[in-house]
Structure formats: structure tokens, C-alpha cells
Scaffold this active site. Sequence first.
Site, short mmCIF file in Angstrom:
data_model
loop_
_atom_site.label_atom_id
_atom_site.label_comp_id
_atom_site.label_asym_id
_atom_site.label_seq_id
_atom_site.Cartn_x
_atom_site.Cartn_y
_atom_site.Cartn_z
N GLU A 194 41.44 29.17 44.70
CA GLU A 194 40.32 28.10 44.24
C GLU A 194 39.87 27.47 44.86
OE1 GLU A 194 38.28 31.03 41.23
OE2 GLU A 194 38.48 28.74 40.23
N HIS A 217 64.72 42.03 44.27
CA HIS A 217 64.56 43.65 44.47
C HIS A 217 63.69 43.81 45.37
CE1 HIS A 217 69.03 43.17 43.42
NE2 HIS A 217 68.78 42.48 42.97
N LYS A 224 29.08 38.20 42.42
CA LYS A 224 28.61 38.63 40.98
C LYS A 224 27.66 38.45 41.51
CE LYS A 224 31.04 34.92 38.98
NZ LYS A 224 31.03 33.22 38.11
O1 PA5 Z 1 38.13 27.87 38.01
C1 PA5 Z 1 36.42 28.04 38.02
O2 PA5 Z 1 35.92 27.54 37.97
C2 PA5 Z 1 36.57 29.55 37.13
O3 PA5 Z 1 37.55 30.13 37.57
C3 PA5 Z 1 35.82 29.38 36.20
O4 PA5 Z 1 37.47 29.01 35.02
C4 PA5 Z 1 35.64 30.70 35.78
O5 PA5 Z 1 35.44 31.57 36.31
C5 PA5 Z 1 35.83 31.81 33.81
O6 PA5 Z 1 34.22 30.27 34.34
P1 PA5 Z 1 33.24 30.23 32.84
O7 PA5 Z 1 34.05 29.28 32.67
O8 PA5 Z 1 32.21 29.48 33.15
O9 PA5 Z 1 33.32 31.40 31.67
#
Ligand code: PA5
Length: 443
Positions: free
Chosen positions: A285, A306, A420
Site C-alpha cells: 500500500e 512444496h 469502494k
Molecule cells: O492502511 C490503511 O489506511 C488501510 O488499510 C485502512 O487501515 C483500512 O482500509 C481500514 O480503514 P479504517 O481504519 O478507516 O476502517
Amino acid sequence: MKLDITKAASFLAAGEIEKFEAPVAAAQKALEEGTCPGNDFLGWMHLPSSITPAFIEEINATAKTLQENCDAVVVAGIGGSYLGARMVIDALSNSFGWLQESRYPRILFAGNNIGEDYLSELVAYLKGVRFGIINISKSGTTTETAITFRLLKRMCEEQRGKEMAQKVIVAVTDAKKGAARTTADKEGYKSFIIPDNVGGRFSVLTPVGLLPIAVAGLDIAQLVKGAQDMEKECGLDVPFQQNPAAVYAAVRNALYQGGKKIEILANYQPKLHNLGEWWKQLYGESEGKDGKGIFPASVDLTTDLHSMGQWIQDGERTIFETVVSVEQPNSSLEVPSDEENLDGLNFLAGKRIDEVNKMAELGTQLAHVDGGVPNLKISIAKLDEYHVGQLIYFFEKGCGISGLLLEVNPFNQPGVEAYKKNMFALLGKPGYEAETEAIKARL
Ligand code: PA5
């Protein structure tokens, strides 16, 4: 924690790593001074050293309330709001603890998928169980987590009564905004704040990770101590060659520039499976954007030798491997001797299982290097809170530096919004009318 790059450096021409010394120093300075892209999300940088004993005490006190009143605690959260806790709890808990009596509540994870069977089975399991919920969401509006919390909140209230539900539901969310905050304030839940300047994937050392980890009966003070020590070891004043996060960032970028587009994080301990999941989110990310980024993959070895072993040994030569190695197991078990020796295993009789594992690890490393896979090795003395805390900060700092070397903003995740938007349009969420029309035209 030690980082050994010798079996990766041998794949690089002389000076290839050193040429990153100045850019790494610039990246570290930009992180320190807050002059890099994403500088409103640098709260993780000095998070470990800012954690006070009083704060740890507050988290432990809430954990105790949950421990005393619950046999199971559901952690509702997704992405950065659950992977860190899951990684630490799995790494440090008995692999078969869920089959045994324990003085601590069983920790269950939900809100990280929309599987109807998963949720139905969870609801069925929780029927009649004294359970609590830690509802974790920074935005407070994430669909997967919100659906789960809506289901479980009602169930907890019906099963345990409103008063007890208020005691055993805890929110970890934004200070002011989002539905999780509104609900927590209205219902009077104990709540912890996720700092504005700490992104989800860097939040394991906030209450996002610390509270579930403490409920599981683990020592969060030692986890934080490990991270604090690593914060010093990776500091701005530490010379390049001695700074593990700086060297890791430099080596992986040098390999990437040389065509190694995939990094495989490998472990030889099943308990570290979720270290790979947490690390994939952290690096994927942070770096996968603007058409760039090393693809983070992970394998559990020797298990996956494996299955994926063939590809790693012999597939397209665009990979490098980073092995997380644990020097000493916490238990001791030997291969027994057998008079008949029908399985021909007496050559191993009397040897520790870990010795066999270590020889598999060494043999694999040599084979992969022979097969053209550069190998980095990260070693920790043992699996305990302190060393896992070290790993957390090491990987976070390496990620921040590495993302800046790649010239991306390591602290945003604009790409996560695309699915989303489509999902909300398809589900007819109010406010998405224009997107709904546009998406219908494509179907
Ligand atoms: O690293 C990030 O920002 C995302 O993975 C969020 O943690 C994830 O989308 C969850 O978001 P939130 O904590 O707003 O529910």
C-alpha cells in the site's frame, strides 16, 4: 535483530548499494524534518519513544476489563486496523491455544471480509458465549467493519444485556469523526483515539494493535521497548552501514532497479504467516502507486517449498527473497530414535527439530542463490514481544525510506478508493447516484 545482505549484495555490481547512501540520507532527513510527500502521516516515526508507562497502563486496564468479563473478544477491523494485531498475536501465542483452556479470552478477527458464511458461522459460534468487541476503524465508516459491528453489537446487547455490553465493547477510532466515534460517544463505550498523523498500516503500536495484543495476554511494554530500541538503531544519526532500515531500503531499491520486481518475504515458522500479511500491506500500500513499486509476496517455508518452491527456484528471474529467521525456538523437541528404522530417519535421531529446520533454511538459501534469487536475511534471537517490536519498527522505517527512494508518497493509498466507489454505486448508496448511472451503462 540482524540484517545480513551478503547474499543479495553479490548480485549487485560494486558501488550499487553505496550509491543509495546520499538518497537514503536525504529521505531520512525529509522524514525527520517532515518535508516529504505525505508529511501529515509521520506520527509513526517517533511513536515508540512517545509511548508512556501511563498509556500502557491505561491499555492494560481496559484489557483486564475485557479479560475478566469475556471468554472471546472479536476484533472488528480491516487492513491496517487488524493486520498488526493479528500478526503479533499469532507470532506470540500457542499455535493450538484455541483448543485449550486459557485464562485469556480467545481473540477472533472479523470485519475484514464480507463473507456471509464467515459471519454466519461467527454468529453461530458466539451464541451463548461471553463475548466482547473491539471495534477498530480510523475512518469509522469502513463497510466491512461497520456491517460486522452492527451485527455483533446487537447480538452482544441481546445476549449480555445493555449494561454489560457497554462494558465489553471498546472503540478504537478517530477523536471526532466517523460513525464508530458517534456510536461510542452515544453508547458511552470506553474508546481510544487513533492519532490523525498515523496511517492504518503504521498503527500497530497505537491502541489499534496494543489493545487486542494486551487482551491476548501479551506484554505490550516489551513490544514497545523493542520498537523503541529499534527507533534508536534506525535513527538519523546512525551511519548508513550500521542502520538496518537504511541498508534494507537501499538494497531492495538497488535490486528493483536491476529488474527484481518482486520481493518474497519468507519465514520458517508457521507462527509468522501473518507477519507476511502485515508486511505485504505495509509495503504494497505504501509503494504500489504511480505505475511503480516492488510487488510484495510472502511464503511460509518449508510448507510452500512444496508448492511455490519450483517457481522460486526456476521461474522468471524477477524476484528476490527476504528471509525472517528465528535463531532459537521457545520449546525443545527431538526426533526420536526407532529400533526398526522403517522410515530410514535414524540419521536424524536425537537431533532437535529446529536443527532440521535450520538446515532446510540454509539449504534453501544456497539453492535459491544458485538459482539466481538474491537473498536477504533478517534474524531475531527468539520469538518474543521484544523482538517482534524490533521487527515492527525496522520494517516501518525501511518502508518510509524505501518509498521515498522510489519517489512515491509512501503514506497515502488513493488506489484503495476505486473499488469502494464502484461497490457503493452498485449498492445504491445515497450520494452515489451519478456513479450508479455511469456504472449501469457499463454492465
Ligand atoms: O492502511 C490503511 O489506511 C488501510 O488499510 C485502512 O487501515 C483500512 O482500509 C481500514 O480503514 P479504517 O481504519 O478507516 O476502517
